[in-house]
Design a protein around this motif. Structure first.
Motif, PDB file in Angstrom:
ATOM      1  N   SER A 144       0.835  -1.193   0.000  1.00 23.80           N
ATOM      2  CA  SER A 144       0.000   0.000   0.000  1.00 23.80           C
ATOM      3  C   SER A 144       0.874   1.248   0.000  1.00 23.80           C
ATOM      4  O   SER A 144       2.105   1.166   0.055  1.00 23.80           O
ATOM      5  N   TYR A 145       0.218   2.400  -0.030  1.00 23.23           N
ATOM      6  CA  TYR A 145       0.925   3.673   0.009  1.00 23.23           C
ATOM      7  C   TYR A 145      -0.055   4.748   0.456  1.00 23.23           C
ATOM      8  O   TYR A 145      -1.270   4.550   0.448  1.00 23.23           O
ATOM      9  N   CYS A 146       0.484   5.876   0.863  1.00 20.55           N
ATOM     10  CA  CYS A 146      -0.349   6.957   1.403  1.00 20.55           C
ATOM     11  C   CYS A 146      -0.847   7.881   0.295  1.00 20.55           C
ATOM     12  O   CYS A 146      -0.190   8.062  -0.734  1.00 20.55           O
ATOM     13  N   ALA A 147      -2.008   8.485   0.551  1.00 19.18           N
ATOM     14  CA  ALA A 147      -2.520   9.551  -0.306  1.00 19.18           C
ATOM     15  C   ALA A 147      -2.359  10.909   0.366  1.00 19.18           C
ATOM     16  O   ALA A 147      -2.498  11.945  -0.287  1.00 19.18           O
ATOM     17  N   ASN A 148      -2.093  10.913   1.681  1.00 13.77           N
ATOM     18  CA  ASN A 148      -1.849  12.156   2.419  1.00 13.77           C
ATOM     19  C   ASN A 148      -0.364  12.256   2.742  1.00 13.77           C
ATOM     20  O   ASN A 148       0.358  11.255   2.819  1.00 13.77           O
ATOM     21  N   ASP A 149       0.095  13.470   2.952  1.00 10.62           N
ATOM     22  CA  ASP A 149       1.521  13.736   3.113  1.00 10.62           C
ATOM     23  C   ASP A 149       1.951  13.562   4.566  1.00 10.62           C
ATOM     24  O   ASP A 149       1.529  14.305   5.445  1.00 10.62           O
ATOM     25  N   LEU A 150       2.798  12.572   4.824  1.00  9.85           N
ATOM     26  CA  LEU A 150       3.346  12.323   6.154  1.00  9.85           C
ATOM     27  C   LEU A 150       4.848  12.577   6.194  1.00  9.85           C
ATOM     28  O   LEU A 150       5.517  12.199   7.157  1.00  9.85           O
ATOM     29  N   SER A 151       5.367  13.234   5.176  1.00  9.86           N
ATOM     30  CA  SER A 151       6.823  13.368   5.046  1.00  9.86           C
ATOM     31  C   SER A 151       7.463  14.132   6.196  1.00  9.86           C
ATOM     32  O   SER A 151       8.620  13.880   6.544  1.00  9.86           O
ATOM     33  N   ALA A 152       6.724  15.050   6.821  1.00  5.20           N
ATOM     34  CA  ALA A 152       7.282  15.844   7.917  1.00  5.20           C
ATOM     35  C   ALA A 152       6.794  15.367   9.285  1.00  5.20           C
ATOM     36  O   ALA A 152       7.014  16.034  10.291  1.00  5.20           O
ATOM     37  N   SER A 153       6.172  14.205   9.335  1.00  5.16           N
ATOM     38  CA  SER A 153       5.538  13.744  10.575  1.00  5.16           C
ATOM     39  C   SER A 153       6.530  13.203  11.604  1.00  5.16           C
ATOM     40  O   SER A 153       6.224  13.173  12.797  1.00  5.16           O
ATOM     41  N   GLY A 154       7.691  12.744  11.149  1.00  4.37           N
ATOM     42  CA  GLY A 154       8.639  12.110  12.061  1.00  4.37           C
ATOM     43  C   GLY A 154       8.195  10.727  12.509  1.00  4.37           C
ATOM     44  O   GLY A 154       8.792  10.137  13.409  1.00  4.37           O
TER      45      GLY A 154
END
Length: 234
Positions: A144-154
């Motif tokens: 699977s993969y995300c549709a929302n951005d978690l790149s800065a979530s840590g």
């Protein structure tokens, strides 16, 4: 605009939700139900698989793929339960994760002794899991993969992909990679297809797996155990 048909009874949506559902294969499921190392609670909201001893305090809320019987994931996740992780397999409304608006707490409350929760899911279930990470300590994606951005979530993230997946292809997962944190652990499992992450038979459009069910379970167990031990803080 034509009028909508009148609902005859409350069971109608439940019946509709079962149309086209890919059933759990009986033999893998029977092996889990007969396993003395695993305690099973079948709740209306979810299936809870708990270690009968040696619980680590870690838990995973797992969201099934679209139109897949939640029980179809029990065998593939049984290894991490035997290692001490509690697994809560959700029962999405209409068997489609996007229609299920319940919070993560609706499922974590079913295992109150767990201290640290990861959320994850297979295929469409993983996309939904990405939307529930605000209440979790980690994310695990299964084909699977995300549709929302978690790149800065840590957030600690483990992405498990199948080399031969014809649906959530390695290319699609790579295209969505920028939405995950830079240090996300990306694992491609050799010989695995989309259906290798559960036990419900082959899917149209998918590749043909060359990895055995036993080796797939062992690989999932090893990768997830290592992730909890090294990346997920208590």
């Amino acid at each position: 605009m034509p009028s909508l048909p009148r609902r005859r009874n409350d069971a109608a949506p439940a019946r509709y939700g079962q149309v086209g559902v890919m059933a759990a294969e009986p033999e893998p499921l029977a092996s889990v139900k007969a396993n003395p190392a695993i305690s099973i609670t079948d709740d209306s909201a979810a299936i809870v698989l708990s270690p009968t001893e040696g619980a680590t305090g870690d838990g995973l809320v797992f969201i099934p793929g679209a139109k897949v019987d939640p029980w179809a994931y029990a065998a593939k996740l049984s290894g991490i339960v035997e290692s001490g992780t509690t697994v809560v397999i959700t029962k999405p409304w209409l068997n489609l994760a996007f229609f299920d608006l319940r919070s993560l707490g609706a499922f974590t409350s079913l295992a109150p002794d767990v201290d640290t929760w990861a959320v994850g899911g297979h295929s469409l279930g993983g996309v939904r899991a990405c939307q529930l990470t605000q209440d979790a300590e980690a994310l695990i994606l299964f084909a699977s993969y995300c549709a929302n951005d978690l790149s800065a979530s840590g957030l600690p993230v483990l992405s498990l992909a199948g080399e031969l997946d014809g649906l959530s292809t390695p290319e699609k997962i790579a295209d969505a990679r920028p939405l995950l944190p830079a240090d996300a652990d990306m694992v491609e499992i050799a010989g695995a297809a989309h259906s290798s992450f559960g036990d419900y038979g082959l899917q149209p459009g998918d590749g043909t797996p060359t990895i055995s069910d036993a080796d797939m379970t062992e690989t999932l167990t090893s990768e997830i155990d290592h992730f909890f031990q090294t990346q997920v803080a208590d």
